[in-house]
Write an enzyme that holds these catalytic residues in place. Structure first.
Site, PDB file in Angstrom:
ATOM      1  N   ASP A   7       0.893  -1.140   0.000  1.00  0.00           N
ATOM      2  CA  ASP A   7       0.000   0.000   0.000  1.00  0.00           C
ATOM      3  C   ASP A   7       0.946   1.208   0.000  1.00  0.00           C
ATOM      4  O   ASP A   7       2.101   1.080   0.384  1.00  0.00           O
ATOM      5  CB  ASP A   7      -0.797  -0.089   1.316  1.00  0.00           C
ATOM      6  CG  ASP A   7      -1.633   1.117   1.596  1.00  0.00           C
ATOM      7  OD1 ASP A   7      -2.309   1.588   0.679  1.00  0.00           O
ATOM      8  OD2 ASP A   7      -1.605   1.584   2.742  1.00  0.00           O
ATOM      9  N   ASP A 197      -0.849  -0.462   5.936  1.00  0.00           N
ATOM     10  CA  ASP A 197      -0.855   0.211   7.237  1.00  0.00           C
ATOM     11  C   ASP A 197      -2.165  -0.057   7.958  1.00  0.00           C
ATOM     12  O   ASP A 197      -2.368   0.394   9.073  1.00  0.00           O
ATOM     13  CB  ASP A 197      -0.638   1.711   7.073  1.00  0.00           C
ATOM     14  CG  ASP A 197      -1.768   2.368   6.310  1.00  0.00           C
ATOM     15  OD1 ASP A 197      -2.579   1.649   5.704  1.00  0.00           O
ATOM     16  OD2 ASP A 197      -1.861   3.603   6.325  1.00  0.00           O
ATOM     17  N   ASP A 201      -7.553  -1.613   4.564  1.00  0.00           N
ATOM     18  CA  ASP A 201      -6.771  -2.697   3.986  1.00  0.00           C
ATOM     19  C   ASP A 201      -7.187  -4.091   4.452  1.00  0.00           C
ATOM     20  O   ASP A 201      -6.634  -5.072   3.967  1.00  0.00           O
ATOM     21  CB  ASP A 201      -5.289  -2.557   4.397  1.00  0.00           C
ATOM     22  CG  ASP A 201      -4.598  -1.507   3.587  1.00  0.00           C
ATOM     23  OD1 ASP A 201      -5.102  -1.214   2.502  1.00  0.00           O
ATOM     24  OD2 ASP A 201      -3.561  -0.992   4.038  1.00  0.00           O
TER      25      ASP A 201
HETATM   26  P1  ADP Z   1      -3.874   4.569  -0.032  1.00  0.00           P
HETATM   27  O1  ADP Z   1      -4.174   3.372  -0.846  1.00  0.00           O
HETATM   28  O2  ADP Z   1      -2.902   5.475  -0.747  1.00  0.00           O
HETATM   29  O3  ADP Z   1      -3.477   4.261   1.373  1.00  0.00           O
HETATM   30  P2  ADP Z   1      -6.673   5.274   0.694  1.00  0.00           P
HETATM   31  O4  ADP Z   1      -7.438   4.162   0.027  1.00  0.00           O
HETATM   32  O5  ADP Z   1      -6.603   5.252   2.164  1.00  0.00           O
HETATM   33  O6  ADP Z   1      -5.206   5.460   0.038  1.00  0.00           O
HETATM   34  O7  ADP Z   1      -7.297   6.677   0.203  1.00  0.00           O
HETATM   35  C1  ADP Z   1      -7.275   7.013  -1.178  1.00  0.00           C
HETATM   36  C2  ADP Z   1      -7.661   8.443  -1.431  1.00  0.00           C
HETATM   37  O8  ADP Z   1      -8.988   8.714  -0.926  1.00  0.00           O
HETATM   38  C3  ADP Z   1      -6.780   9.465  -0.744  1.00  0.00           C
HETATM   39  O9  ADP Z   1      -5.625   9.752  -1.490  1.00  0.00           O
HETATM   40  C4  ADP Z   1      -7.723  10.668  -0.654  1.00  0.00           C
HETATM   41  O10 ADP Z   1      -7.752  11.372  -1.880  1.00  0.00           O
HETATM   42  C5  ADP Z   1      -9.089  10.031  -0.416  1.00  0.00           C
HETATM   43  N1  ADP Z   1      -9.442   9.972   1.031  1.00  0.00           N
HETATM   44  C6  ADP Z   1      -9.555   8.848   1.788  1.00  0.00           C
HETATM   45  N2  ADP Z   1      -9.910   9.143   3.067  1.00  0.00           N
HETATM   46  C7  ADP Z   1     -10.020  10.497   3.128  1.00  0.00           C
HETATM   47  C8  ADP Z   1     -10.347  11.430   4.184  1.00  0.00           C
HETATM   48  N3  ADP Z   1     -10.622  11.046   5.444  1.00  0.00           N
HETATM   49  N4  ADP Z   1     -10.368  12.751   3.867  1.00  0.00           N
HETATM   50  C9  ADP Z   1     -10.075  13.168   2.603  1.00  0.00           C
HETATM   51  N5  ADP Z   1      -9.763  12.360   1.593  1.00  0.00           N
HETATM   52  C10 ADP Z   1      -9.731  11.027   1.822  1.00  0.00           C
HETATM   53 MG    MG Z   2      -3.643   3.314   3.185  1.00  0.00          MG
END
Ligand code: ADP
Ligand code: MG
Length: 298
Positions: A7, A197, A201
């Protein structure tokens, strides 16, 4: 193990993100105030960076919005009285019929939208963990292919992948897309590990042959779904875990091959009437003791 999937946010990059700038810059305080009311209760690294930026500027944690929900991989949707608030990426905005173009920005953008109107953007940057490059290199030298699966946008993903020397990456994945990607890799590339993390996930940690979560900040759901939990948030633990487990597997194989070979030999000897009681005892108890001694090396 042929493939290790990572991730991005919080795994390859530091779990703490930083609010870097605001568009337009003069709306800094207003954008933060609106965002804080939505992000105050989230544990997503993006939310934590906004909470920290507010604390640094003395912005009080006012009442959170009513009807607030976090949309995994997209952002936050909330109600402020009759007003609808969106905090998130372009995917979230598209879901609500707002089509905005995102120019080529490497950083993560939290769009702040009130009743369909884009008030501004909070720009958040991530920083690659210092040990990440070394870990990717070590995996490659073990003939293990590193793959990055991220919910972040293409440009941020490519930026991190390029810096780390990761050739295979997929961006803009929702949690379920990550599960599908791991499933595909399992079919084509053999055994697959996923390292995350623990934010959004849990499903993919469960799907992978080996799910590894970074215990420092992982959620309970992620820890439950993982086969390995790294207590130290350093990625180097992955290399240790892989080396240890392959050493353990080698010992298991040695023990099986050695025991079967000797037992077979004794069998053949006894057919010819060679060997007796003591050889039989050695073949049983003696071999067990040798296997145990060998296993102590693990
Ligand atoms: P990654 O796979 O990079 O860990 P996530 O799946 O956790 O990413 O989140 C992907 C995208 O969704 C983030 O880059 C952001 O644009 C958006 N996002 C997720 N959670 C939030 C939040 N609490 N506030 C704002 N944007 C969010
Ligand atoms: Mg993440």
């Amino acid at each position: 193990m042929k493939t290790v999937c990572f991730d991005k946010t919080g795994t390859l990059t530091k779990e703490t993100l930083n609010v870097i700038s605001f568009i337009p810059p003069e709306k800094e305080m207003e954008l933060l105030q609106i965002a804080l009311k939505g992000e105050a209760h989230s544990r997503h690294p993006i939310a934590l960076s906004i909470q920290r930026a507010c604390t640094e500027r003395g912005i009080e944690n006012m009442d959170a919005y009513s009807d607030m929900s976090e949309v995994a991989g997209k952002g936050i949707v909330a109600k402020d009285g009759d007003d609808q608030i969106l905090l998130g990426n372009t995917k979230l905005l598209h879901d609500y019929g707002i089509d905005i173009e995102e120019k080529d920005v490497v950083n993560t953008v939290v769009n702040v939208v009130k009743n369909g109107e884009l008030l501004g953007k909070i720009i958040i940057g991530d920083e690659i963990k210092p040990e990440a490059k070394e870990v990717i290199k070590a995996l490659k030298s073990m003939k293990i292919n590193p793959v990055m699966l991220t919910g972040d946008k293409e440009l941020s993903a490519r930026n991190v992948a390029d810096q780390l020397g990761i050739n295979d990456y997929k961006a803009k994945l929702l949690p379920l897309d990550k599960v599908n990607e791991v499933e595909k890799l399992k079919k084509t590339n053999g055994k697959v590990a996923f390292i995350g993390d623990g934010i959004n996930d849990a499903a993919v940690l469960l799907k992978a042959d080996v799910g590894i979560s970074m215990g420092g900040i992982s959620s309970d759901a992620a820890i439950e779904s993982s086969s390995i939990v790294l207590v130290d948030p350093s990625l180097k633990g992955i290399i240790t875990a892989i080396k240890r487990s392959s050493k353990a597997m080698n010992i298991v194989r040695e023990n099986i091959v050695f025991s079967l070979a000797v037992k077979f030999l004794i069998l053949v000897l006894s057919v010819f009437g060679i060997g007796g009681m003591w050889l039989a005892v050695f073949g049983d108890v003696g071999l067990a003791a040798l296997a145990i001694l060998n296993a102590l090396r693990a």
